[in-house]
Design a protein around this motif. Structure first.
Motif, PDB file in Angstrom:
ATOM      1  N   MET A   1      -6.304  13.217  -0.646  1.00  0.00           N
ATOM      2  CA  MET A   1      -5.947  11.817  -0.974  1.00  0.00           C
ATOM      3  C   MET A   1      -5.645  11.015   0.274  1.00  0.00           C
ATOM      4  SD  MET A   1      -3.081  10.309  -3.721  1.00  0.00           S
ATOM      5  CE  MET A   1      -1.526  10.788  -2.806  1.00  0.00           C
ATOM      6  N   SER A   2      -6.018   9.947   0.487  1.00  0.00           N
ATOM      7  CA  SER A   2      -5.597   8.990   1.744  1.00  0.00           C
ATOM      8  C   SER A   2      -4.972   7.699   1.214  1.00  0.00           C
ATOM      9  CB  SER A   2      -7.094   8.430   2.441  1.00  0.00           C
ATOM     10  OG  SER A   2      -7.502   9.441   2.830  1.00  0.00           O
ATOM     11  N   ILE A   3      -3.912   7.362   1.855  1.00  0.00           N
ATOM     12  CA  ILE A   3      -3.197   6.075   1.421  1.00  0.00           C
ATOM     13  C   ILE A   3      -3.483   5.041   2.583  1.00  0.00           C
ATOM     14  CG2 ILE A   3      -0.875   5.016   1.072  1.00  0.00           C
ATOM     15  CD1 ILE A   3       0.044   8.012   0.424  1.00  0.00           C
ATOM     16  N   ILE A   4      -3.806   3.950   2.275  1.00  0.00           N
ATOM     17  CA  ILE A   4      -4.252   2.867   3.191  1.00  0.00           C
ATOM     18  C   ILE A   4      -3.267   1.811   3.112  1.00  0.00           C
ATOM     19  CG2 ILE A   4      -6.023   1.210   3.853  1.00  0.00           C
ATOM     20  CD1 ILE A   4      -6.856   4.540   3.737  1.00  0.00           C
ATOM     21  N   ILE A   5      -2.507   1.672   4.471  1.00  0.00           N
ATOM     22  CA  ILE A   5      -1.593   0.623   4.285  1.00  0.00           C
ATOM     23  C   ILE A   5      -2.107  -0.543   4.990  1.00  0.00           C
ATOM     24  CG2 ILE A   5       0.751  -0.023   5.112  1.00  0.00           C
ATOM     25  CD1 ILE A   5       0.952   2.426   3.451  1.00  0.00           C
ATOM     26  N   CYS A   6      -2.041  -1.816   4.127  1.00  0.00           N
ATOM     27  CA  CYS A   6      -2.555  -2.948   4.608  1.00  0.00           C
ATOM     28  C   CYS A   6      -1.480  -4.049   4.737  1.00  0.00           C
ATOM     29  CB  CYS A   6      -3.862  -3.588   3.803  1.00  0.00           C
ATOM     30  SG  CYS A   6      -5.166  -2.461   3.605  1.00  0.00           S
ATOM     31  N   PRO A   7      -0.908  -4.389   6.134  1.00  0.00           N
ATOM     32  CA  PRO A   7       0.170  -5.325   6.215  1.00  0.00           C
ATOM     33  C   PRO A   7      -0.372  -6.635   6.173  1.00  0.00           C
ATOM     34  CG  PRO A   7      -0.029  -3.871   7.941  1.00  0.00           C
ATOM     35  CD  PRO A   7      -1.255  -3.498   7.235  1.00  0.00           C
ATOM     36  N   GLY A   8       0.574  -7.652   6.214  1.00  0.00           N
ATOM     37  CA  GLY A   8       0.393  -8.907   6.241  1.00  0.00           C
ATOM     38  C   GLY A   8       0.464  -9.416   7.579  1.00  0.00           C
ATOM     39  N   ILE A   9       0.485 -10.924   7.661  1.00  0.00           N
ATOM     40  CA  ILE A   9       0.423 -11.434   9.245  1.00  0.00           C
ATOM     41  C   ILE A   9       2.221 -11.571   9.338  1.00  0.00           C
ATOM     42  CG2 ILE A   9       0.042 -13.443  10.357  1.00  0.00           C
ATOM     43  CD1 ILE A   9      -2.332 -14.036   8.407  1.00  0.00           C
ATOM     44  N   HIS A  10       2.640 -10.536  10.054  1.00  0.00           N
ATOM     45  CA  HIS A  10       3.829 -10.432  10.724  1.00  0.00           C
ATOM     46  C   HIS A  10       4.078  -9.684  11.492  1.00  0.00           C
ATOM     47  CE1 HIS A  10       3.825  -6.888   8.614  1.00  0.00           C
ATOM     48  NE2 HIS A  10       3.439  -7.403   7.354  1.00  0.00           N
ATOM     49  N   ASP A  11       5.358  -9.483  12.130  1.00  0.00           N
ATOM     50  CA  ASP A  11       5.650  -8.586  13.214  1.00  0.00           C
ATOM     51  C   ASP A  11       5.292  -6.934  12.921  1.00  0.00           C
ATOM     52  OD1 ASP A  11       6.988  -6.986  15.168  1.00  0.00           O
ATOM     53  OD2 ASP A  11       8.613  -8.312  15.615  1.00  0.00           O
ATOM     54  N   PRO A  12       4.645  -6.398  13.672  1.00  0.00           N
ATOM     55  CA  PRO A  12       4.498  -5.075  13.560  1.00  0.00           C
ATOM     56  C   PRO A  12       5.698  -4.311  13.186  1.00  0.00           C
ATOM     57  CG  PRO A  12       2.974  -5.709  15.322  1.00  0.00           C
ATOM     58  CD  PRO A  12       4.057  -6.698  14.943  1.00  0.00           C
ATOM     59  N   ALA A  13       6.841  -4.564  13.910  1.00  0.00           N
ATOM     60  CA  ALA A  13       7.928  -3.835  13.596  1.00  0.00           C
ATOM     61  C   ALA A  13       8.377  -3.631  12.098  1.00  0.00           C
ATOM     62  CB  ALA A  13       9.020  -4.432  14.313  1.00  0.00           C
ATOM     63  N   PHE A  14       7.864  -4.849  11.371  1.00  0.00           N
ATOM     64  CA  PHE A  14       8.211  -4.855   9.857  1.00  0.00           C
ATOM     65  C   PHE A  14       7.673  -3.601   9.146  1.00  0.00           C
ATOM     66  CE2 PHE A  14       9.235  -9.634  10.161  1.00  0.00           C
ATOM     67  CZ  PHE A  14      10.390  -9.394  10.718  1.00  0.00           C
ATOM     68  N   THR A  15       6.242  -3.464   9.611  1.00  0.00           N
ATOM     69  CA  THR A  15       5.456  -2.325   8.716  1.00  0.00           C
ATOM     70  C   THR A  15       6.323  -0.880   9.411  1.00  0.00           C
ATOM     71  OG1 THR A  15       3.659  -3.759   9.025  1.00  0.00           O
ATOM     72  CG2 THR A  15       3.045  -1.345   8.718  1.00  0.00           C
ATOM     73  N   LYS A  73     -15.746  10.498  -1.312  1.00  0.00           N
ATOM     74  CA  LYS A  73     -15.327  11.294  -2.444  1.00  0.00           C
ATOM     75  C   LYS A  73     -13.652  11.606  -2.609  1.00  0.00           C
ATOM     76  CE  LYS A  73     -19.566  13.950  -2.398  1.00  0.00           C
ATOM     77  NZ  LYS A  73     -20.195  15.360  -2.137  1.00  0.00           N
ATOM     78  N   SER A  74     -13.324  11.395  -1.462  1.00  0.00           N
ATOM     79  CA  SER A  74     -11.818  11.574  -1.307  1.00  0.00           C
ATOM     80  C   SER A  74     -11.047  10.416  -1.964  1.00  0.00           C
ATOM     81  CB  SER A  74     -11.132  12.019  -0.081  1.00  0.00           C
ATOM     82  OG  SER A  74     -10.037  11.824   0.061  1.00  0.00           O
ATOM     83  N   PRO A  75     -10.025  10.530  -2.850  1.00  0.00           N
ATOM     84  CA  PRO A  75      -9.665   9.368  -3.337  1.00  0.00           C
ATOM     85  C   PRO A  75      -8.598   8.612  -2.627  1.00  0.00           C
ATOM     86  CG  PRO A  75      -8.533  11.360  -4.472  1.00  0.00           C
ATOM     87  CD  PRO A  75      -9.542  11.586  -3.365  1.00  0.00           C
ATOM     88  N   ILE A  76      -8.644   7.268  -2.678  1.00  0.00           N
ATOM     89  CA  ILE A  76      -7.460   6.416  -1.935  1.00  0.00           C
ATOM     90  C   ILE A  76      -6.664   5.721  -2.374  1.00  0.00           C
ATOM     91  CG2 ILE A  76      -9.166   6.704   0.191  1.00  0.00           C
ATOM     92  CD1 ILE A  76     -10.016   3.878  -0.182  1.00  0.00           C
ATOM     93  N   ILE A  77      -5.744   5.630  -2.112  1.00  0.00           N
ATOM     94  CA  ILE A  77      -4.786   4.690  -2.643  1.00  0.00           C
ATOM     95  C   ILE A  77      -4.423   3.344  -1.741  1.00  0.00           C
ATOM     96  CG2 ILE A  77      -2.375   4.327  -3.429  1.00  0.00           C
ATOM     97  CD1 ILE A  77      -2.464   7.163  -4.323  1.00  0.00           C
ATOM     98  N   PHE A  78      -4.591   2.225  -2.080  1.00  0.00           N
ATOM     99  CA  PHE A  78      -4.260   0.929  -0.977  1.00  0.00           C
ATOM    100  C   PHE A  78      -2.869   0.386  -1.401  1.00  0.00           C
ATOM    101  CE2 PHE A  78      -8.555   0.596  -1.302  1.00  0.00           C
ATOM    102  CZ  PHE A  78      -9.098   0.002   0.082  1.00  0.00           C
ATOM    103  N   ILE A  79      -1.943   0.395  -0.367  1.00  0.00           N
ATOM    104  CA  ILE A  79      -0.676  -0.455  -0.569  1.00  0.00           C
ATOM    105  C   ILE A  79      -0.834  -1.660   0.422  1.00  0.00           C
ATOM    106  CG2 ILE A  79       1.694   0.087  -0.016  1.00  0.00           C
ATOM    107  CD1 ILE A  79       1.432   2.886  -0.566  1.00  0.00           C
ATOM    108  N   SER A  80      -0.884  -2.707  -0.109  1.00  0.00           N
ATOM    109  CA  SER A  80      -0.864  -3.883   0.700  1.00  0.00           C
ATOM    110  C   SER A  80       0.250  -4.945   0.470  1.00  0.00           C
ATOM    111  CB  SER A  80      -2.307  -4.471   0.289  1.00  0.00           C
ATOM    112  OG  SER A  80      -2.238  -4.846  -1.089  1.00  0.00           O
ATOM    113  N   PHE A  81       0.412  -5.633   1.520  1.00  0.00           N
ATOM    114  CA  PHE A  81       1.493  -6.691   1.263  1.00  0.00           C
ATOM    115  C   PHE A  81       1.115  -8.010   1.790  1.00  0.00           C
ATOM    116  CE2 PHE A  81       4.886  -8.847   4.083  1.00  0.00           C
ATOM    117  CZ  PHE A  81       5.828  -8.972   3.213  1.00  0.00           C
ATOM    118  N   SER A  82       1.594  -8.880   1.181  1.00  0.00           N
ATOM    119  CA  SER A  82       1.351 -10.497   1.558  1.00  0.00           C
ATOM    120  C   SER A  82      -0.013 -10.858   1.570  1.00  0.00           C
ATOM    121  CB  SER A  82       2.340 -10.826   2.547  1.00  0.00           C
ATOM    122  OG  SER A  82       2.337 -12.211   2.732  1.00  0.00           O
ATOM    123  N   ALA A  83      -0.438 -11.375   2.637  1.00  0.00           N
ATOM    124  CA  ALA A  83      -1.858 -11.841   3.189  1.00  0.00           C
ATOM    125  C   ALA A  83      -2.619 -10.311   3.307  1.00  0.00           C
ATOM    126  CB  ALA A  83      -1.841 -12.475   4.523  1.00  0.00           C
ATOM    127  N   GLY A  84      -2.000  -9.299   3.440  1.00  0.00           N
ATOM    128  CA  GLY A  84      -2.915  -8.296   3.260  1.00  0.00           C
ATOM    129  C   GLY A  84      -3.487  -7.840   1.903  1.00  0.00           C
TER     130      GLY A  84
END
Length: 196
Positions: A1-15, A73-84
């Motif tokens: 399983m893969s988890i894909i993190i998609c941040p918004g438009i902000h300081d990378p330190a927040f991610t 074939k590997s399942p993925i989960i998206f975790i996204s924030f704001s504009a992401g």
């Protein structure tokens, strides 16, 4: 399983703060090597682009798994924030069109973004108004909103301190089923999808 993190438009330190708010607990609570966590590096308007996120997935998942067909074939989960959330929901649909498996989609403060798909969708919001108004544009079961309300960036920057309500929107929006932190809610979802 893969988890894909998609941040918004902000300081990378927040991610990085978001990751440290739940990742240590998550890694300690799952089987070793079951999750591959990828962070989309966009911190500008490319976060809005499904094509940019899809290209990132194709390069990184295929590189780690050696063949794109295996990574599809590997399942993925998206975790996204704001504009992401905008780019991530499009990328999730494109990934499926290529034959990939989206196990779940978690939108954190994706206010105003319509969310539909043939995969489980969860919304997490920084206040009740955002939760309620966003759910009109699509949500699945098991959602979360901060109570008391917090600032928009707080739910991303510090999920471990954001208290709130767990809501099963398939039944009703209020009353909430339970109170917990944003981190606890996120971990509950990830553990569920790891087991199923």
């Amino acid at each position: 399983m893969s988890i894909i993190i998609c941040p918004g438009i902000h300081d990378p330190a927040f991610t990085q703060s978001f990751l440290s708010g739940w990742l240590d607990i998550y890694n300690g609570s799952i089987s070793p090597n079951t999750a591959n966590i990828l962070i989309y590096p966009g911190q500008d308007f490319s976060s809005l682009s499904a094509l940019h996120i899809l290209q990132f997935l194709r390069v990184n998942l295929a590189h780690r798994r050696y063949r794109l067909t295996d990574s599809l074939k590997s399942p993925i989960i998206f975790i996204s924030f704001s504009a992401g959330v905008v780019g991530a929901i499009g990328a999730a649909h494109l990934w499926q069109l290529l034959g990939g498996h989206v196990k779940a989609f978690i939108a954190i403060d994706g206010w105003g973004v319509p969310l539909q798909g043939n995969f489980p969708i969860h919304r997490m919001s920084h206040d009740y108004f955002t939760h309620w108004s966003s759910s009109l544009l699509g949500c699945g079961q098991n959602n979360f909103y901060a109570e008391p309300a917090v600032e928009h960036l707080c739910i991303w920057r510090s999920p471990q301190i954001v208290q709130g309500c767990w809501v099963d929107s398939s039944i009703e929006i209020i009353p909430p089923k339970g109170r917990l932190t944003a981190t606890e809610f996120l971990l509950m979802l990830l553990r569920h999808y790891e087991a199923n």
